[in-house]
Design a protein around this motif. Structure first.
Motif, PDB file in Angstrom:
ATOM      1  N   GLY A  97       0.784  -1.224   0.000  1.00 27.71           N
ATOM      2  CA  GLY A  97       0.000   0.000   0.000  1.00 27.71           C
ATOM      3  C   GLY A  97       0.817   1.274   0.000  1.00 27.71           C
ATOM      4  O   GLY A  97       0.255   2.362  -0.124  1.00 27.71           O
ATOM      5  N   GLN A  98       2.146   1.190   0.119  1.00 27.07           N
ATOM      6  CA  GLN A  98       2.960   2.382   0.237  1.00 27.07           C
ATOM      7  C   GLN A  98       3.491   2.843  -1.117  1.00 27.07           C
ATOM      8  O   GLN A  98       3.804   2.048  -1.988  1.00 27.07           O
ATOM      9  N   GLU A  99       3.612   4.155  -1.272  1.00 26.74           N
ATOM     10  CA  GLU A  99       4.055   4.765  -2.526  1.00 26.74           C
ATOM     11  C   GLU A  99       5.423   4.252  -2.963  1.00 26.74           C
ATOM     12  O   GLU A  99       5.684   4.096  -4.159  1.00 26.74           O
ATOM     13  N   ARG A 100       6.319   3.942  -2.009  1.00 26.76           N
ATOM     14  CA  ARG A 100       7.664   3.521  -2.386  1.00 26.76           C
ATOM     15  C   ARG A 100       7.670   2.168  -3.107  1.00 26.76           C
ATOM     16  O   ARG A 100       8.681   1.789  -3.690  1.00 26.76           O
ATOM     17  N   PHE A 101       6.552   1.449  -3.060  1.00 25.29           N
ATOM     18  CA  PHE A 101       6.454   0.168  -3.767  1.00 25.29           C
ATOM     19  C   PHE A 101       5.709   0.310  -5.100  1.00 25.29           C
ATOM     20  O   PHE A 101       5.243  -0.670  -5.663  1.00 25.29           O
ATOM     21  N   ARG A 102       5.624   1.529  -5.628  1.00 21.01           N
ATOM     22  CA  ARG A 102       4.819   1.767  -6.832  1.00 21.01           C
ATOM     23  C   ARG A 102       5.305   0.945  -8.027  1.00 21.01           C
ATOM     24  O   ARG A 102       4.489   0.461  -8.810  1.00 21.01           O
ATOM     25  N   VAL A 103       6.621   0.783  -8.177  1.00 20.14           N
ATOM     26  CA  VAL A 103       7.140   0.004  -9.311  1.00 20.14           C
ATOM     27  C   VAL A 103       6.627  -1.426  -9.233  1.00 20.14           C
ATOM     28  O   VAL A 103       6.187  -2.013 -10.241  1.00 20.14           O
ATOM     29  N   ILE A 104       6.650  -2.011  -8.034  1.00 22.08           N
ATOM     30  CA  ILE A 104       6.117  -3.362  -7.850  1.00 22.08           C
ATOM     31  C   ILE A 104       4.631  -3.369  -8.155  1.00 22.08           C
ATOM     32  O   ILE A 104       4.123  -4.277  -8.823  1.00 22.08           O
ATOM     33  N   TRP A 105       3.922  -2.347  -7.690  1.00 18.06           N
ATOM     34  CA  TRP A 105       2.473  -2.256  -7.916  1.00 18.06           C
ATOM     35  C   TRP A 105       2.163  -2.276  -9.409  1.00 18.06           C
ATOM     36  O   TRP A 105       1.257  -2.987  -9.855  1.00 18.06           O
ATOM     37  N   ASN A 106       2.904  -1.501 -10.190  1.00 16.42           N
ATOM     38  CA  ASN A 106       2.658  -1.440 -11.634  1.00 16.42           C
ATOM     39  C   ASN A 106       2.846  -2.805 -12.282  1.00 16.42           C
ATOM     40  O   ASN A 106       2.071  -3.202 -13.165  1.00 16.42           O
ATOM     41  N   VAL A 119     -11.054  -0.246   2.541  1.00 16.28           N
ATOM     42  CA  VAL A 119     -10.913   1.065   3.165  1.00 16.28           C
ATOM     43  C   VAL A 119     -11.266   0.969   4.643  1.00 16.28           C
ATOM     44  O   VAL A 119     -11.950   0.048   5.088  1.00 16.28           O
ATOM     45  N   ASP A 120     -10.789   1.952   5.394  1.00 19.33           N
ATOM     46  CA  ASP A 120     -11.028   2.064   6.828  1.00 19.33           C
ATOM     47  C   ASP A 120     -11.700   3.412   7.057  1.00 19.33           C
ATOM     48  O   ASP A 120     -11.147   4.456   6.661  1.00 19.33           O
ATOM     49  N   THR A 121     -12.885   3.429   7.656  1.00 16.56           N
ATOM     50  CA  THR A 121     -13.619   4.687   7.830  1.00 16.56           C
ATOM     51  C   THR A 121     -12.878   5.669   8.732  1.00 16.56           C
ATOM     52  O   THR A 121     -13.174   6.861   8.719  1.00 16.56           O
ATOM     53  N   ARG A 122     -11.905   5.199   9.518  1.00 17.68           N
ATOM     54  CA  ARG A 122     -11.151   6.087  10.398  1.00 17.68           C
ATOM     55  C   ARG A 122     -10.081   6.867   9.648  1.00 17.68           C
ATOM     56  O   ARG A 122      -9.529   7.851  10.168  1.00 17.68           O
ATOM     57  N   ARG A 123      -9.771   6.439   8.421  1.00 16.43           N
ATOM     58  CA  ARG A 123      -8.740   7.126   7.632  1.00 16.43           C
ATOM     59  C   ARG A 123      -9.025   6.966   6.139  1.00 16.43           C
ATOM     60  O   ARG A 123      -8.235   6.420   5.383  1.00 16.43           O
ATOM     61  N   LEU A 124     -10.184   7.477   5.728  1.00 20.63           N
ATOM     62  CA  LEU A 124     -10.607   7.338   4.339  1.00 20.63           C
ATOM     63  C   LEU A 124      -9.645   8.018   3.373  1.00 20.63           C
ATOM     64  O   LEU A 124      -9.434   7.533   2.258  1.00 20.63           O
ATOM     65  N   ALA A 125      -9.072   9.142   3.779  1.00 14.90           N
ATOM     66  CA  ALA A 125      -8.184   9.876   2.880  1.00 14.90           C
ATOM     67  C   ALA A 125      -6.982   9.033   2.453  1.00 14.90           C
ATOM     68  O   ALA A 125      -6.415   9.255   1.371  1.00 14.90           O
ATOM     69  N   ALA A 126      -6.599   8.052   3.262  1.00 15.85           N
ATOM     70  CA  ALA A 126      -5.456   7.198   2.927  1.00 15.85           C
ATOM     71  C   ALA A 126      -5.731   6.333   1.704  1.00 15.85           C
ATOM     72  O   ALA A 126      -4.796   5.776   1.122  1.00 15.85           O
ATOM     73  N   SER A 127      -7.004   6.207   1.317  1.00 17.44           N
ATOM     74  CA  SER A 127      -7.371   5.338   0.191  1.00 17.44           C
ATOM     75  C   SER A 127      -7.310   6.055  -1.151  1.00 17.44           C
ATOM     76  O   SER A 127      -7.342   5.400  -2.202  1.00 17.44           O
ATOM     77  N   PHE A 128      -7.243   7.371  -1.165  1.00 14.41           N
ATOM     78  CA  PHE A 128      -7.303   8.108  -2.423  1.00 14.41           C
ATOM     79  C   PHE A 128      -6.142   7.765  -3.345  1.00 14.41           C
ATOM     80  O   PHE A 128      -6.304   7.653  -4.559  1.00 14.41           O
ATOM     81  N   GLU A 129      -4.951   7.613  -2.784  1.00 15.75           N
ATOM     82  CA  GLU A 129      -3.771   7.334  -3.599  1.00 15.75           C
ATOM     83  C   GLU A 129      -3.934   6.029  -4.378  1.00 15.75           C
ATOM     84  O   GLU A 129      -3.631   5.961  -5.579  1.00 15.75           O
ATOM     85  N   VAL A 130      -4.437   4.999  -3.713  1.00 15.66           N
ATOM     86  CA  VAL A 130      -4.607   3.699  -4.378  1.00 15.66           C
ATOM     87  C   VAL A 130      -5.684   3.782  -5.449  1.00 15.66           C
ATOM     88  O   VAL A 130      -5.526   3.236  -6.550  1.00 15.66           O
ATOM     89  N   LEU A 134      -5.503   3.032  -9.575  1.00 15.64           N
ATOM     90  CA  LEU A 134      -6.411   2.170 -10.329  1.00 15.64           C
ATOM     91  C   LEU A 134      -7.030   2.918 -11.503  1.00 15.64           C
ATOM     92  O   LEU A 134      -7.160   2.377 -12.606  1.00 15.64           O
ATOM     93  N   GLU A 135      -7.424   4.153 -11.253  1.00 18.00           N
ATOM     94  CA  GLU A 135      -8.037   4.932 -12.326  1.00 18.00           C
ATOM     95  C   GLU A 135      -7.034   5.266 -13.416  1.00 18.00           C
ATOM     96  O   GLU A 135      -7.363   5.248 -14.610  1.00 18.00           O
ATOM     97  N   GLU A 136      -5.780   5.535 -13.021  1.00 19.14           N
ATOM     98  CA  GLU A 136      -4.726   5.760 -14.015  1.00 19.14           C
ATOM     99  C   GLU A 136      -4.524   4.510 -14.877  1.00 19.14           C
ATOM    100  O   GLU A 136      -4.252   4.604 -16.073  1.00 19.14           O
ATOM    101  N   ALA A 137      -4.646   3.335 -14.249  1.00 15.03           N
ATOM    102  CA  ALA A 137      -4.461   2.071 -14.970  1.00 15.03           C
ATOM    103  C   ALA A 137      -5.713   1.663 -15.753  1.00 15.03           C
ATOM    104  O   ALA A 137      -5.673   0.682 -16.495  1.00 15.03           O
ATOM    105  N   GLY A 138      -6.814   2.384 -15.567  1.00 16.65           N
ATOM    106  CA  GLY A 138      -8.052   2.060 -16.264  1.00 16.65           C
ATOM    107  C   GLY A 138      -8.745   0.816 -15.734  1.00 16.65           C
ATOM    108  O   GLY A 138      -9.471   0.145 -16.479  1.00 16.65           O
TER     109      GLY A 138
END
Length: 202
Positions: A97-106, A119-130, A134-138
Motif C-alpha cells: 500500500g505504500q508509494e515507495r512500492f509503486r514500481v512493484i504495484w505497476n 478502506v477504513d472509515t477512520r482514515r478514508l483519505a489514505a485510500s485516495f492514492e490507491v 487504479l483509475e490511471e491504470a483504467g
C-alpha cells in the motif's frame, strides 16, 4: 517408544474442470488495511505472503501504530478462489500500500481485470492514492469497508460521498477476517466487472 505421527500436509486443491474463466484480481488499499488477512481468509489454497518485520527506519514513511502492525507486505500476497456458480476462478494479488512500492504495484497490476479496494472509515483519505492508481491504470473496482473491531458503523451513502465514488462503483462492508464476508465482496466485484464488460460491448 513410538514417535507421534507428523500431521499430513493439506490435500492440494486443483483447478476445476470444465469451462472456467481465469481472472486476475488485485486486492488493494493503504498500509495496514487488511489485504493480507483478507486473502488468507478466502484462499482455497495455502496463500503466499511476503511480509517482513517493520523497523524504526520505516517510522518516517509509515504509521507504525496502525492496528498494532509489526510486519508489512514488501512484494505480493497471492491466493486463489473459485466461484463455481459464476464459472470464474479468481487469482488474488495483494499489493503493497505504500508509494515507495509503486514500481512493484505497476508490475503486479499488469493484466488484472479489476480490483477490490479495502478502506477504513477512520482514515478514508489514505485510500485516495490507491484509487488514483487504479483509475490511471483504467481498472474497474469495488470498494469494501473493512469493519475493524470497535469501529463505529457509518452510513454507506456518507462513505460514498466522502470517497467521491462514481454511482456505478459498488460499495459494501466486509470483515477481512471472515471468509464468507470477503467472498461476498469478491462476488460483488465479479458481478460488477461482468456488468461493465457488457457496457463496453458494441
Amino acid at each position: 517408544m513410538a514417535s507421534s505421527p507428523s500431521s499430513s500436509p493439506p490435500a492440494p486443491v486443483y483447478l476445476p474442470g470444465g469451462d472456467f474463466d481465469l481472472v486476475k484480481i488485485l486486492v488493494v488499499g493503504p498500509f495496514g488495511i487488511g489485504k493480507t488477512t483478507a486473502i488468507e481468509a478466502v484462499s482455497e489454497i495455502p496463500s503466499l505472503h511476503t511480509e517482513e518485520p517493520m523497523t524504526q527506519a520505516a517510522a518516517s514513511v509509515d504509521d507504525l501504530a496502525v492496528n498494532g502492525k509489526t510486519t508489512t507486505t514488501v512484494a505480493v500476497d497471492f491466493g486463489r478462489i473459485t466461484l463455481p456458480t459464476a464459472h470464474i476462478v479468481l487469482y488474488l494479488f495483494g499489493t503493497p500500500g505504500q508509494e515507495r512500492f509503486r514500481v512493484i504495484w505497476n508490475d503486479i497490476a499488469h493484466g488484472a481485470l479489476g480490483a477490490l479496494v479495502l478502506v477504513d472509515t477512520r482514515r478514508l483519505a489514505a485510500s485516495f492514492e490507491v484509487m488514483d492508481l487504479l483509475e490511471e491504470a483504467g481498472l474497474d473496482y469495488a470498494v469494501a469497508v473493512n469493519q475493524f473491531p470497535g469501529t463505529p458503523a457509518h452510513d454507506l451513502a456518507l462513505v460514498r460521498g466522502k470517497l467521491d465514488l462514481e454511482d456505478h462503483t459498488p460499495l459494501v462492508t466486509c470483515d477481512a477476517r471472515d471468509r464468507q464476508s470477503v467472498l461476498n465482496a469478491l462476488r460483488t466485484l465479479a458481478n460488477h466487472l461482468v456488468s461493465r464488460a457488457g457496457d463496453d460491448s458494441p
